[in-house]
Design an enzyme around this catalytic site. Structure first.
Site, PDB file in Angstrom:
ATOM      1  N   GLU A 283    -119.615  34.739 -64.032  1.00  0.00           N
ATOM      2  CA  GLU A 283    -118.906  35.974 -63.511  1.00  0.00           C
ATOM      3  C   GLU A 283    -117.237  35.577 -63.878  1.00  0.00           C
ATOM      4  O   GLU A 283    -117.026  34.513 -64.123  1.00  0.00           O
ATOM      5  CB  GLU A 283    -119.247  35.839 -62.235  1.00  0.00           C
ATOM      6  CG  GLU A 283    -120.607  36.294 -61.666  1.00  0.00           C
ATOM      7  CD  GLU A 283    -120.819  36.672 -60.136  1.00  0.00           C
ATOM      8  OE1 GLU A 283    -121.984  36.674 -59.912  1.00  0.00           O
ATOM      9  OE2 GLU A 283    -119.924  36.448 -59.401  1.00  0.00           O
ATOM     10  N   PRO A 284    -116.710  36.979 -63.765  1.00  0.00           N
ATOM     11  CA  PRO A 284    -115.217  36.785 -64.303  1.00  0.00           C
ATOM     12  C   PRO A 284    -114.230  35.854 -63.556  1.00  0.00           C
ATOM     13  O   PRO A 284    -113.466  35.206 -64.016  1.00  0.00           O
ATOM     14  CB  PRO A 284    -114.656  38.338 -64.002  1.00  0.00           C
ATOM     15  CG  PRO A 284    -115.938  38.930 -64.254  1.00  0.00           C
ATOM     16  CD  PRO A 284    -117.272  38.383 -63.625  1.00  0.00           C
ATOM     17  N   SER A 288    -118.391  28.330 -64.867  1.00  0.00           N
ATOM     18  CA  SER A 288    -119.701  27.769 -64.738  1.00  0.00           C
ATOM     19  C   SER A 288    -119.814  27.436 -63.290  1.00  0.00           C
ATOM     20  O   SER A 288    -120.884  26.682 -63.223  1.00  0.00           O
ATOM     21  CB  SER A 288    -119.463  26.432 -65.806  1.00  0.00           C
ATOM     22  OG  SER A 288    -119.427  26.766 -66.948  1.00  0.00           O
ATOM     23  N   TRP A 312    -119.890  37.352 -70.008  1.00  0.00           N
ATOM     24  CA  TRP A 312    -120.604  36.594 -71.267  1.00  0.00           C
ATOM     25  C   TRP A 312    -122.171  36.476 -71.003  1.00  0.00           C
ATOM     26  O   TRP A 312    -122.631  35.565 -71.266  1.00  0.00           O
ATOM     27  CB  TRP A 312    -119.983  35.171 -70.982  1.00  0.00           C
ATOM     28  CG  TRP A 312    -118.520  34.916 -71.289  1.00  0.00           C
ATOM     29  CD1 TRP A 312    -117.349  34.796 -70.471  1.00  0.00           C
ATOM     30  CD2 TRP A 312    -117.782  35.351 -72.502  1.00  0.00           C
ATOM     31  NE1 TRP A 312    -116.192  34.609 -71.006  1.00  0.00           N
ATOM     32  CE2 TRP A 312    -116.308  35.152 -72.327  1.00  0.00           C
ATOM     33  CE3 TRP A 312    -118.311  35.749 -73.841  1.00  0.00           C
ATOM     34  CZ2 TRP A 312    -115.538  35.326 -73.727  1.00  0.00           C
ATOM     35  CZ3 TRP A 312    -117.263  35.745 -74.988  1.00  0.00           C
ATOM     36  CH2 TRP A 312    -116.014  35.693 -74.638  1.00  0.00           C
ATOM     37  N   ARG A 441    -117.214  20.984-107.296  1.00  0.00           N
ATOM     38  CA  ARG A 441    -115.714  20.960-107.349  1.00  0.00           C
ATOM     39  C   ARG A 441    -115.043  19.875-108.238  1.00  0.00           C
ATOM     40  O   ARG A 441    -115.000  18.640-107.620  1.00  0.00           O
ATOM     41  CB  ARG A 441    -115.050  21.223-106.170  1.00  0.00           C
ATOM     42  CG  ARG A 441    -113.211  21.128-105.800  1.00  0.00           C
ATOM     43  CD  ARG A 441    -113.158  22.378-106.541  1.00  0.00           C
ATOM     44  NE  ARG A 441    -111.576  22.535-106.073  1.00  0.00           N
ATOM     45  CZ  ARG A 441    -110.539  23.378-106.648  1.00  0.00           C
ATOM     46  NH1 ARG A 441    -110.875  24.006-107.897  1.00  0.00           N
ATOM     47  NH2 ARG A 441    -109.403  23.247-106.459  1.00  0.00           N
ATOM     48  N   ILE A 509    -113.274  19.716 -96.620  1.00  0.00           N
ATOM     49  CA  ILE A 509    -113.763  19.333 -97.998  1.00  0.00           C
ATOM     50  C   ILE A 509    -113.808  20.653 -98.759  1.00  0.00           C
ATOM     51  O   ILE A 509    -113.279  20.290-100.061  1.00  0.00           O
ATOM     52  CB  ILE A 509    -115.304  18.782 -97.979  1.00  0.00           C
ATOM     53  CG1 ILE A 509    -115.047  17.589 -97.601  1.00  0.00           C
ATOM     54  CG2 ILE A 509    -115.998  18.760 -99.311  1.00  0.00           C
ATOM     55  CD1 ILE A 509    -116.440  16.646 -97.101  1.00  0.00           C
ATOM     56  N   GLY A 511    -111.430  22.565 -98.956  1.00  0.00           N
ATOM     57  CA  GLY A 511    -109.891  23.129 -99.180  1.00  0.00           C
ATOM     58  C   GLY A 511    -109.830  24.640 -98.703  1.00  0.00           C
ATOM     59  O   GLY A 511    -110.307  25.000 -97.920  1.00  0.00           O
ATOM     60  N   GLY A 512    -109.101  25.217 -99.534  1.00  0.00           N
ATOM     61  CA  GLY A 512    -108.690  26.644 -99.308  1.00  0.00           C
ATOM     62  C   GLY A 512    -109.688  27.532 -99.367  1.00  0.00           C
ATOM     63  O   GLY A 512    -109.871  28.418 -98.404  1.00  0.00           O
ATOM     64  N   GLU A 535    -123.868  28.021 -72.269  1.00  0.00           N
ATOM     65  CA  GLU A 535    -124.899  27.148 -71.797  1.00  0.00           C
ATOM     66  C   GLU A 535    -124.522  25.812 -70.921  1.00  0.00           C
ATOM     67  O   GLU A 535    -125.144  24.852 -70.849  1.00  0.00           O
ATOM     68  CB  GLU A 535    -125.997  26.620 -72.786  1.00  0.00           C
ATOM     69  CG  GLU A 535    -126.435  27.563 -73.772  1.00  0.00           C
ATOM     70  CD  GLU A 535    -126.635  28.970 -73.189  1.00  0.00           C
ATOM     71  OE1 GLU A 535    -127.297  29.105 -71.887  1.00  0.00           O
ATOM     72  OE2 GLU A 535    -126.561  29.873 -73.987  1.00  0.00           O
TER      73      GLU A 535
END
Length: 558
Positions: A283-284, A288, A312, A441, A509, A511-512, A535
């Site tokens: 709830e808002p 939890s 949620w 790569r 790994i 990269g861009g 959860e």
């Protein structure tokens, strides 16, 4: 690559002995924290809150320690590559747990000379050299790359292995081609994915055969559920792997406390995927803190009128059945004892917003919450206004009133171990993508996979994944024996934190290209981030479930 030279009997012996000794120090630290948090021989809520930092460190240390032992203790039962990964993770976990225990000992005023001596021992140095050195990790990373990420080979029975392979094929052939489009355009999971999964029985994995599911002999089959979840999540967390979570929670809650009539009515329908399910807990104002929930159910003729909000609530639009944790007793001082589970029926909606008006005027409005990842199922804000739920839809009937908290927790055991399976799938996808990109790569005229740092990263990612995998399936077997309630939360905590680490390194790994939406690893990264939140947020699990259980046990043992 031949990996037999990577491990030897002495390294395994060292690792087992070090972890066993560390376990004894862990027990010492646990007792000290328990005494700090106790009044009159029982844990005190105020003192627990005053020691949250220590409890959090304790829970994380416990997770690392248990995961390391889950793989190292397998010894000769696993492949040479998995054995090497186990020792690599044991070396990392040993130093990590050692550091956390040093903090606990310092805070609790415990002499840490013996603990520090263990960290400086010949056995610890040998383990670090054999399994945790840069050269050892680089060799291990090369072996993992040559194996193309096929690691963590947990022994499965024939039926589970066949199901895993079938869902892997389905995920690769059907789910994966749709995953990027669903994520980038924030679409709802389409029927082209849902219907084949209904036909494959994915929604009834933990429902006994007598109620239309596939769990044999009236018992659950948690390893099967983990294996299928992992296979689907490898293709897409949101569009496939997470579809199992909600029926998993609801079916376990019904099995734990539903009336015979409710089980006979709802379990076969849930197993068939008609209706799809959603779970309304958060709830808002309470997150939890389940015991403080305030969605109000007021008794009326023939049922209950619901007023209040949930948030949620994943898949609430598409779902035709919501499990709503509802305060059915007006006395809020009762806390969790005033909660009940109500089954809310509604039409299925495909969009990001809906309003359902009952014939009597009751209303349920839902709006999807925009998120950075985990797109496809959508999490909703829900508002109930005089929404009518019949008495027949109170889980457990009149006897179920006030038992909603306990039934929710029974369901969440399944949801949490299933979430560890989701984390496994995302990690596996990220690790595989990183290895293949590193091979393709070229940087400074050589494949990225040929560089030592890349190999070390791959080794550490793979070691963490393998440890998660062995731990998850071991806990799954405990759950099927009626044990492992706390451990389900622990493996959820460990696997979800690990998924963040593994997907982050996989993205690095790349990269861009790892930051480009067109590259799947960018989706893995943002999807993994949610795993430690839903959860049961990791802080809640660490403090309220794992540490609390450890401290209670320490006090009980005196």
């Amino acid at each position: 690559m031949d990996t037999t030279h990577m491990t030897d009997a002495s390294s395994s012996t060292d690792a087992k002995a070090l972890l066993e000794q560390l376990q004894a120090f862990f027990a010492q630290g646990t007792r000290a924290i328990a005494l700090r948090c106790a009044q009159g021989g029982k844990l005190d809520a105020r003192l627990l809150d005053d020691n949250q930092g220590l409890s959090y460190e304790l829970a994380l240390a416990n997770a690392d320690l248990l995961a390391a032992r889950a793989l190292v203790d397998k010894g000769a039962q696993v492949s040479s590559l998995d054995a090497a990964l186990g020792l690599a993770f044991a070396s990392e976990a040993f130093d990590g747990v050692l550091g956390r225990l040093e903090t606990i000992f310092l805070e609790c005023g415990i002499d840490d000379a013996a603990l520090r001596a263990l960290g400086a021992s010949d056995a610890a140095r040998r383990l670090r050299s054999a399994a945790g050195s840069m050269a050892a990790l680089a060799r291990l990373g090369r072996a993992v790359a040559e194996a193309d990420g096929e690691i963590g080979d947990v022994a499965l029975d024939e039926d589970t292995a066949m199901a895993r392979d079938a869902f892997r094929r389905f995920a690769a052939d059907v789910v994966a081609p749709e995953a990027e489009k669903i994520h980038r355009h924030d679409l709802t999971v389409p029927e082209s994915l849902l219907q084949p999964m209904r036909e494959m029985g994915v929604f009834g994995l933990s429902i006994p055969e007598e109620f239309g599911g596939s769990a044999p002999g009236g018992r659950e089959n948690t390893p099967m559920m983990i294996a299928v979840t992992e296979a689907l999540s490898e293709a897409s967390l949101a569009a496939a792997g997470s579809l199992i979570t909600r029926p998993e929670i609801l079916s376990r809650a019904l099995m734990a406390g539903g009336t015979p009539e409710q089980k006979a009515l709802w379990l076969p329908r849930i197993a068939a995927g008609e209706p799809l399910c959603a779970i309304g807990i958060t709830e808002p104002d309470y997150g939890s803190d389940v015991a403080s929930l305030s969605l109000r159910g007021t008794k009326t003729q023939g049922g209950w009128l619901l007023n209040g909000a949930k948030t949620w609530c994943t898949f609430a639009g598409k779902a035709g059945l919501l499990m709503a944790v509802t305060r059915t007793h007006p006395d809020r001082s009762l806390g969790h004892r005033g909660l009940s589970l109500l089954l809310v029926e509604k039409p299925s909606y495909d969009g990001h917003e809906f309003t359902y008006v009952q014939d009597g005027g009751g209303r349920l409005h839902g709006r999807a919450i925009p998120t950075i990842g985990y797109r496809g199922m959508h999490s909703f804000d829900l508002a109930f206004e005089d929404f009518f739920v019949p008495d027949a839809n109170v889980v457990g009937g009149e006897a179920g009133l006030g038992k909603g908290f306990y039934l929710t927790m029974a369901g969440m055991v399944g949801g949490r171990i299933q979430t560890s399976g989701r984390a496994l799938g995302v990690m596996r996808a990220a690790l595989t993508a990183a290895i293949r990109y590193a091979k393709d790569r070229r940087v400074f005229d050589a494949p990225l996979a040929d560089y030592q740092l890349t190999q070390i990263k791959i080794a550490r990612m793979a070691a963490r994944f393998a440890a998660c995998r062995y731990l998850a399936y071991a806990i799954g077997e405990q759950i099927d024996r009626g044990e492992g309630r706390m451990e389900a939360s622990l493996v959820k905590l460990f696997a979800c934190r690990s998924a963040e680490s593994v997907t982050r390194e996989a993205q690095q790994i790349h990269g861009g290209m790892g930051y480009a939406e067109e590259t799947p690893v960018s989706r893995y990264f943002v999807d993994a981030r949610v795993l430690s939140i839903f959860e049961g947020a990791e802080e809640t699990l660490a403090l309220k479930v794992i540490a609390r259980s450890l401290l209670d046990d320490a006090l009980a043992r005196g």
